[in-house]
Design a protein around this motif. Structure first.
Motif, PDB file in Angstrom:
ATOM      1  N   GLU A 141       5.728  -5.409 -14.578  1.00  0.00           N
ATOM      2  CA  GLU A 141       5.193  -6.769 -14.532  1.00  0.00           C
ATOM      3  C   GLU A 141       5.673  -7.592 -15.721  1.00  0.00           C
ATOM      4  O   GLU A 141       5.912  -8.789 -15.598  1.00  0.00           O
ATOM      5  CB  GLU A 141       3.651  -6.743 -14.458  1.00  0.00           C
ATOM      6  CG  GLU A 141       2.928  -6.590 -15.767  1.00  0.00           C
ATOM      7  CD  GLU A 141       2.953  -5.189 -16.383  1.00  0.00           C
ATOM      8  OE1 GLU A 141       2.388  -5.029 -17.477  1.00  0.00           O
ATOM      9  OE2 GLU A 141       3.536  -4.258 -15.792  1.00  0.00           O
ATOM     10  N   ASP A 153      -0.398  -8.292  -4.364  1.00  0.00           N
ATOM     11  CA  ASP A 153      -1.509  -7.353  -4.449  1.00  0.00           C
ATOM     12  C   ASP A 153      -1.024  -5.916  -4.327  1.00  0.00           C
ATOM     13  O   ASP A 153      -0.587  -5.483  -3.265  1.00  0.00           O
ATOM     14  CB  ASP A 153      -2.508  -7.695  -3.337  1.00  0.00           C
ATOM     15  CG  ASP A 153      -3.729  -6.799  -3.321  1.00  0.00           C
ATOM     16  OD1 ASP A 153      -3.807  -5.845  -4.121  1.00  0.00           O
ATOM     17  OD2 ASP A 153      -4.610  -7.057  -2.476  1.00  0.00           O
ATOM     18  N   PHE A 154      -1.155  -5.178  -5.438  1.00  0.00           N
ATOM     19  CA  PHE A 154      -0.768  -3.764  -5.489  1.00  0.00           C
ATOM     20  C   PHE A 154      -1.994  -2.852  -5.614  1.00  0.00           C
ATOM     21  O   PHE A 154      -1.864  -1.696  -5.999  1.00  0.00           O
ATOM     22  CB  PHE A 154       0.175  -3.515  -6.667  1.00  0.00           C
ATOM     23  CG  PHE A 154       1.531  -4.135  -6.513  1.00  0.00           C
ATOM     24  CD1 PHE A 154       2.535  -3.498  -5.809  1.00  0.00           C
ATOM     25  CD2 PHE A 154       1.811  -5.362  -7.077  1.00  0.00           C
ATOM     26  CE1 PHE A 154       3.789  -4.067  -5.670  1.00  0.00           C
ATOM     27  CE2 PHE A 154       3.061  -5.943  -6.943  1.00  0.00           C
ATOM     28  CZ  PHE A 154       4.053  -5.293  -6.237  1.00  0.00           C
ATOM     29  N   LEU A 155      -3.174  -3.353  -5.306  1.00  0.00           N
ATOM     30  CA  LEU A 155      -4.396  -2.567  -5.484  1.00  0.00           C
ATOM     31  C   LEU A 155      -4.432  -1.310  -4.621  1.00  0.00           C
ATOM     32  O   LEU A 155      -5.061  -0.319  -4.991  1.00  0.00           O
ATOM     33  CB  LEU A 155      -5.637  -3.429  -5.215  1.00  0.00           C
ATOM     34  CG  LEU A 155      -5.943  -4.484  -6.275  1.00  0.00           C
ATOM     35  CD1 LEU A 155      -7.070  -5.395  -5.818  1.00  0.00           C
ATOM     36  CD2 LEU A 155      -6.286  -3.824  -7.609  1.00  0.00           C
ATOM     37  N   GLN A 156      -3.759  -1.327  -3.465  1.00  0.00           N
ATOM     38  CA  GLN A 156      -3.754  -0.169  -2.568  1.00  0.00           C
ATOM     39  C   GLN A 156      -2.513   0.709  -2.755  1.00  0.00           C
ATOM     40  O   GLN A 156      -2.255   1.611  -1.954  1.00  0.00           O
ATOM     41  CB  GLN A 156      -3.840  -0.637  -1.104  1.00  0.00           C
ATOM     42  CG  GLN A 156      -5.079  -1.448  -0.792  1.00  0.00           C
ATOM     43  CD  GLN A 156      -6.355  -0.682  -1.065  1.00  0.00           C
ATOM     44  OE1 GLN A 156      -6.500   0.470  -0.676  1.00  0.00           O
ATOM     45  NE2 GLN A 156      -7.286  -1.328  -1.756  1.00  0.00           N
ATOM     46  N   VAL A 157      -1.754   0.454  -3.819  1.00  0.00           N
ATOM     47  CA  VAL A 157      -0.525   1.208  -4.075  1.00  0.00           C
ATOM     48  C   VAL A 157      -0.845   2.472  -4.872  1.00  0.00           C
ATOM     49  O   VAL A 157      -1.586   2.425  -5.855  1.00  0.00           O
ATOM     50  CB  VAL A 157       0.503   0.328  -4.825  1.00  0.00           C
ATOM     51  CG1 VAL A 157       1.683   1.154  -5.312  1.00  0.00           C
ATOM     52  CG2 VAL A 157       0.977  -0.793  -3.916  1.00  0.00           C
ATOM     53  N   GLU A 158      -0.301   3.580  -4.427  1.00  0.00           N
ATOM     54  CA  GLU A 158      -0.471   4.853  -5.128  1.00  0.00           C
ATOM     55  C   GLU A 158       0.653   5.079  -6.136  1.00  0.00           C
ATOM     56  O   GLU A 158       0.448   5.690  -7.182  1.00  0.00           O
ATOM     57  CB  GLU A 158      -0.493   5.995  -4.121  1.00  0.00           C
ATOM     58  CG  GLU A 158      -1.651   5.903  -3.144  1.00  0.00           C
ATOM     59  CD  GLU A 158      -1.471   6.820  -1.953  1.00  0.00           C
ATOM     60  OE1 GLU A 158      -0.686   7.796  -2.041  1.00  0.00           O
ATOM     61  OE2 GLU A 158      -2.113   6.559  -0.927  1.00  0.00           O
ATOM     62  N   ILE A 187       0.169   1.568 -12.358  1.00  0.00           N
ATOM     63  CA  ILE A 187       1.068   1.324 -11.234  1.00  0.00           C
ATOM     64  C   ILE A 187       2.286   0.523 -11.686  1.00  0.00           C
ATOM     65  O   ILE A 187       3.418   0.832 -11.335  1.00  0.00           O
ATOM     66  CB  ILE A 187       0.332   0.593 -10.082  1.00  0.00           C
ATOM     67  CG1 ILE A 187      -0.689   1.528  -9.430  1.00  0.00           C
ATOM     68  CG2 ILE A 187       1.308   0.057  -9.044  1.00  0.00           C
ATOM     69  CD1 ILE A 187      -0.106   2.759  -8.763  1.00  0.00           C
ATOM     70  N   THR A 243      -8.280  -7.459 -10.633  1.00  0.00           N
ATOM     71  CA  THR A 243      -8.999  -7.713  -9.385  1.00  0.00           C
ATOM     72  C   THR A 243      -8.482  -8.980  -8.718  1.00  0.00           C
ATOM     73  O   THR A 243      -7.940  -9.872  -9.386  1.00  0.00           O
ATOM     74  CB  THR A 243     -10.518  -7.893  -9.622  1.00  0.00           C
ATOM     75  OG1 THR A 243     -10.735  -9.121 -10.319  1.00  0.00           O
ATOM     76  CG2 THR A 243     -11.115  -6.727 -10.402  1.00  0.00           C
ATOM     77  N   SER A 287       0.832  -1.202   0.000  1.00  0.00           N
ATOM     78  CA  SER A 287       0.000   0.000   0.000  1.00  0.00           C
ATOM     79  C   SER A 287       0.866   1.252   0.000  1.00  0.00           C
ATOM     80  O   SER A 287       2.047   1.207   0.357  1.00  0.00           O
ATOM     81  CB  SER A 287      -0.934   0.006   1.218  1.00  0.00           C
ATOM     82  OG  SER A 287      -0.169   0.030   2.408  1.00  0.00           O
ATOM     83  N   GLY A 341      -3.135  -5.400  -9.858  1.00  0.00           N
ATOM     84  CA  GLY A 341      -3.002  -3.950  -9.833  1.00  0.00           C
ATOM     85  C   GLY A 341      -3.334  -3.381 -11.192  1.00  0.00           C
ATOM     86  O   GLY A 341      -3.877  -4.069 -12.049  1.00  0.00           O
ATOM     87  N   THR A 342      -2.960  -2.143 -11.394  1.00  0.00           N
ATOM     88  CA  THR A 342      -3.262  -1.476 -12.658  1.00  0.00           C
ATOM     89  C   THR A 342      -2.006  -1.341 -13.514  1.00  0.00           C
ATOM     90  O   THR A 342      -0.883  -1.314 -13.003  1.00  0.00           O
ATOM     91  CB  THR A 342      -3.833  -0.069 -12.411  1.00  0.00           C
ATOM     92  OG1 THR A 342      -2.809   0.739 -11.809  1.00  0.00           O
ATOM     93  CG2 THR A 342      -5.054  -0.111 -11.510  1.00  0.00           C
TER      94      THR A 342
END
Length: 135
Positions: free
Chosen positions: A95, A49-54, A90, A115, A19, A86-87
């Motif tokens: 990747e 999981d990089f979903l909470q990474v800014e 990001i 997701t 995160s 992630g996106t």
């Protein structure tokens, strides 16, 4: 600590969660910590999981080092798969570079997902598991 390590499915899987603003050193630290556990030799899958990474900053040398750690782990778990969540924004291509290193050096297949549900469905299919949900 900007990361969490959560083993699941009786230790056959792990979810590394990140995160905030994440640097390559932190990803490398989390990878080393995960592999230092007594459960690492049983892993069949990883969810990163990089979903909470800014924002993520990771260099080529750090990507190679992570892939080399994966190579050492592949001696115990050669059929492991890695789901990166992630996106594209990001990851900014990191990747793809990791996937090349992981496949060549460790033999791990990796794939990017938007997701956790998509990642878990792929893991269930790849690992022959009825359900890759956290246990």
């Amino acid at each position: 600590m900007p990361y969490t390590i959560a083993f699941e499915n009786d230790g056959s899987g792990v979810r590394l969660g990140f995160s905030g603003h994440v640097r390559g050193e932190e990803i490398l630290e989390a990878t080393r910590a995960m592999y230092a556990t007594d459960r690492a030799h049983r892993l069949r899958y990883q969810i990163v999981d990089f979903l909470q990474v800014e924002k993520m900053q990771i260099g080529e040398e750090q990507l190679r080092t992570i892939a080399l750690l994966d190579q050492a782990a592949a001696r115990h778990s050669p059929d492991q798969v890695v789901a990166l969540v992630g996106t594209d924004l990001i990851f900014a291509g990191a990747e793809k570079r990791y996937a090349i290193y992981a496949e060549v050096w460790a033999g791990f297949e990796s794939k990017l997902f938007g997701t956790l549900a998509e990642a878990r469905a792929w893991i269930a299919q790849k690992c022959g598991m009825p359900d890759a949900d956290a246990a």
